[in-house]
Write an enzyme that holds these catalytic residues in place. Structure first.
Site, PDB file in Angstrom:
ATOM      1  N   GLY A  16       0.793  -1.234   0.000  1.00  0.00           N
ATOM      2  CA  GLY A  16       0.000   0.000   0.000  1.00  0.00           C
ATOM      3  C   GLY A  16       0.819   1.274   0.000  1.00  0.00           C
ATOM      4  O   GLY A  16       0.360   2.309   0.506  1.00  0.00           O
ATOM      5  N   ARG A  69     -14.660 -16.475  -9.375  1.00  0.00           N
ATOM      6  CA  ARG A  69     -14.255 -15.074  -9.519  1.00  0.00           C
ATOM      7  C   ARG A  69     -15.500 -14.175  -9.531  1.00  0.00           C
ATOM      8  O   ARG A  69     -15.525 -13.110  -8.916  1.00  0.00           O
ATOM      9  CB  ARG A  69     -13.458 -14.894 -10.814  1.00  0.00           C
ATOM     10  CG  ARG A  69     -12.855 -13.524 -10.958  1.00  0.00           C
ATOM     11  CD  ARG A  69     -12.109 -13.355 -12.275  1.00  0.00           C
ATOM     12  NE  ARG A  69     -11.080 -14.334 -12.528  1.00  0.00           N
ATOM     13  CZ  ARG A  69      -9.900 -14.403 -11.916  1.00  0.00           C
ATOM     14  NH1 ARG A  69      -9.602 -13.530 -10.978  1.00  0.00           N
ATOM     15  NH2 ARG A  69      -9.024 -15.342 -12.224  1.00  0.00           N
ATOM     16  N   MET A  94      -4.011  -7.440  -6.606  1.00  0.00           N
ATOM     17  CA  MET A  94      -3.401  -8.529  -7.384  1.00  0.00           C
ATOM     18  C   MET A  94      -4.400  -9.601  -7.814  1.00  0.00           C
ATOM     19  O   MET A  94      -4.077 -10.793  -7.831  1.00  0.00           O
ATOM     20  CB  MET A  94      -2.255  -9.155  -6.571  1.00  0.00           C
ATOM     21  CG  MET A  94      -1.148  -8.188  -6.217  1.00  0.00           C
ATOM     22  SD  MET A  94      -0.447  -7.339  -7.646  1.00  0.00           S
ATOM     23  CE  MET A  94       0.522  -8.678  -8.343  1.00  0.00           C
ATOM     24  N   ARG A  95      -5.589  -9.201  -8.160  1.00  0.00           N
ATOM     25  CA  ARG A  95      -6.580 -10.147  -8.661  1.00  0.00           C
ATOM     26  C   ARG A  95      -7.022  -9.709 -10.048  1.00  0.00           C
ATOM     27  O   ARG A  95      -7.251  -8.506 -10.280  1.00  0.00           O
ATOM     28  CB  ARG A  95      -7.831 -10.170  -7.760  1.00  0.00           C
ATOM     29  CG  ARG A  95      -7.584 -10.549  -6.333  1.00  0.00           C
ATOM     30  CD  ARG A  95      -7.317 -12.009  -6.131  1.00  0.00           C
ATOM     31  NE  ARG A  95      -8.306 -12.858  -6.780  1.00  0.00           N
ATOM     32  CZ  ARG A  95      -8.122 -14.145  -7.038  1.00  0.00           C
ATOM     33  NH1 ARG A  95      -6.981 -14.733  -6.729  1.00  0.00           N
ATOM     34  NH2 ARG A  95      -9.074 -14.855  -7.613  1.00  0.00           N
ATOM     35  N   ASN A 111      -5.894   2.099 -12.913  1.00  0.00           N
ATOM     36  CA  ASN A 111      -4.860   1.197 -12.402  1.00  0.00           C
ATOM     37  C   ASN A 111      -3.498   1.836 -12.661  1.00  0.00           C
ATOM     38  O   ASN A 111      -3.326   2.622 -13.596  1.00  0.00           O
ATOM     39  CB  ASN A 111      -4.945  -0.147 -13.146  1.00  0.00           C
ATOM     40  CG  ASN A 111      -3.928  -1.150 -12.636  1.00  0.00           C
ATOM     41  OD1 ASN A 111      -3.718  -1.278 -11.427  1.00  0.00           O
ATOM     42  ND2 ASN A 111      -3.284  -1.873 -13.548  1.00  0.00           N
ATOM     43  N   HIS A 113       0.414   0.693 -13.442  1.00  0.00           N
ATOM     44  CA  HIS A 113       1.170  -0.480 -13.871  1.00  0.00           C
ATOM     45  C   HIS A 113       2.640  -0.080 -14.029  1.00  0.00           C
ATOM     46  O   HIS A 113       2.940   0.937 -14.679  1.00  0.00           O
ATOM     47  CB  HIS A 113       0.619  -1.002 -15.201  1.00  0.00           C
ATOM     48  CG  HIS A 113       1.347  -2.228 -15.671  1.00  0.00           C
ATOM     49  ND1 HIS A 113       1.114  -3.482 -15.129  1.00  0.00           N
ATOM     50  CD2 HIS A 113       2.322  -2.392 -16.591  1.00  0.00           C
ATOM     51  CE1 HIS A 113       1.919  -4.350 -15.705  1.00  0.00           C
ATOM     52  NE2 HIS A 113       2.661  -3.725 -16.591  1.00  0.00           N
ATOM     53  N   SER A 140       2.893   3.649 -15.758  1.00  0.00           N
ATOM     54  CA  SER A 140       1.726   4.143 -16.503  1.00  0.00           C
ATOM     55  C   SER A 140       0.487   4.119 -15.620  1.00  0.00           C
ATOM     56  O   SER A 140       0.305   3.199 -14.822  1.00  0.00           O
ATOM     57  CB  SER A 140       1.427   3.230 -17.702  1.00  0.00           C
ATOM     58  OG  SER A 140       2.554   3.059 -18.515  1.00  0.00           O
ATOM     59  N   ASP A 149      -4.457  -4.801 -18.512  1.00  0.00           N
ATOM     60  CA  ASP A 149      -3.395  -3.831 -18.850  1.00  0.00           C
ATOM     61  C   ASP A 149      -3.538  -3.247 -20.256  1.00  0.00           C
ATOM     62  O   ASP A 149      -2.533  -2.851 -20.865  1.00  0.00           O
ATOM     63  CB  ASP A 149      -1.995  -4.454 -18.688  1.00  0.00           C
ATOM     64  CG  ASP A 149      -1.691  -4.855 -17.255  1.00  0.00           C
ATOM     65  OD1 ASP A 149      -2.289  -4.267 -16.340  1.00  0.00           O
ATOM     66  OD2 ASP A 149      -0.866  -5.756 -17.051  1.00  0.00           O
TER      67      ASP A 149
HETATM   68  C1  GRF Z   1       3.070  -1.132  -7.657  1.00  0.00           C
HETATM   69  O1  GRF Z   1       4.329  -1.416  -8.159  1.00  0.00           O
HETATM   70  C2  GRF Z   1       2.093  -0.936  -8.771  1.00  0.00           C
HETATM   71  O2  GRF Z   1       2.661  -0.420  -9.913  1.00  0.00           O
HETATM   72  C3  GRF Z   1       1.591  -2.326  -9.008  1.00  0.00           C
HETATM   73  O3  GRF Z   1       1.540  -2.918  -7.739  1.00  0.00           O
HETATM   74  C4  GRF Z   1       2.499  -2.289  -6.896  1.00  0.00           C
HETATM   75  C5  GRF Z   1       1.819  -1.874  -5.640  1.00  0.00           C
HETATM   76  O4  GRF Z   1       2.711  -1.395  -4.673  1.00  0.00           O
HETATM   77  N1  GRF Z   1       0.327  -2.287  -9.685  1.00  0.00           N
HETATM   78  P1  GRF Z   1       2.176  -0.798  -3.314  1.00  0.00           P
HETATM   79  O5  GRF Z   1       1.324  -1.871  -2.642  1.00  0.00           O
HETATM   80  O6  GRF Z   1       1.376   0.420  -3.624  1.00  0.00           O
HETATM   81  O7  GRF Z   1       3.395  -0.496  -2.498  1.00  0.00           O
END
Ligand code: GRF
Length: 228
Positions: A16, A69, A94-95, A111, A113, A140, A149
């Site tokens: 986070g 899902r 992460m889902r 999002n 990325h 991005s 993505d």
């Molecule tokens: C980041 O690297 C972001 O680009 C990717 O997930 C990571 C999250 O990091 N989508 P955090 O939990 O905000 O430290």
């Protein structure tokens, strides 16, 4: 609930640090939004502690307790919609999301990325960039559409890849940019500078044909051609 608030729900799965950057900008009155809630699919995500420390409502929904899902996404949607959010911010969530969920929030979900999309979609981005001997990398911010993505990108920032980098040092450099561009991206949307317009993005009323950059790296060929 005040009607003119711009309400944001942030979805996380882990550390986070991007959430923290957003919280800090809101606290510093640099970002005119209210973080209504933080949702995690993992109860032990450190980002949940960050949200609690900032007195933000937290929701934990364990995806492993769902048989599909669709059922998990429907449960998330039900909780999220209680907050009537203007924007859903994926910050290390992460889902993979179902089409129904994505379409429900189409034009209202973004999002971040860690690559210069459309390059390096998916996972293990930093190692893949190193394997390809790239000299420029970055991050991005894009709207979320059903294909992973692939949604329209509107803000990017570049970082150099240094000769001695490993995946960790490169990830750290990219994350420093993440923490700058994600609050900025949210600000553009909250201030109505950026409009999704059925996938044809408008920035300040003008079509945005390619992403804006916060920082660009000057490459050897830029130097040779004398550009700035
Ligand atoms: C980041 O690297 C972001 O680009 C990717 O997930 C990571 C999250 O990091 N989508 P955090 O939990 O905000 O430290």
């Amino acid at each position: 609930m005040k009607s003119k608030e711009f309400r944001v729900v942030v979805l996380i799965s882990g550390n986070g640090s991007n959430l923290q950057a957003i919280i800090d900008q809101v606290k510093a009155q640099q970002l005119p939004v209210v973080i209504s809630a933080v949702l995690s699919n993992k109860a032990d995500a450190y980002g949940i502690q960050r949200a609690k420390a900032a007195n933000i409502d937290t929701i934990t929904i364990n995806n492993q307790e769902f048989t599909s899902r669709d059922a998990f996404d429907a449960a998330m949607q039900q909780e999220i919609d209680k907050y009537q959010p203007d924007l859903i911010v994926l910050a290390g969530f992460m889902r993979i999301l179902s089409d129904d969920f994505v379409n429900h929030y189409l034009g209202r979900m973004i999002n971040i990325h860690p690559s210069l999309l459309p390059d390096y979609r998916g996972l293990n981005v930093h190692q893949r960039v190193l394997n390809d001997s790239k000299t420029v990398h970055g991050v991005s911010v894009h709207y979320v559409t059903p294909e992973l993505d692939h949604g329209p990108v509107f803000l990017q920032s570049q970082v150099p890849v240094k000769p001695n980098d490993d995946a960790d040092t490169l990830a750290k450099r990219v994350q420093q940019e993440e923490h700058k561009i994600y609050p900025l991206a949210i600000k553009w949307i909250a201030e109505k500078r950026l409009d999704y317009n059925h996938g044809n993005l408008l920035l300040d009323g003008k079509p945005l044909h390619s992403p804006q950059f916060l920082h660009k790296v000057m490459t050897e060929s830029d130097r040779q051609s004398g550009s700035h």
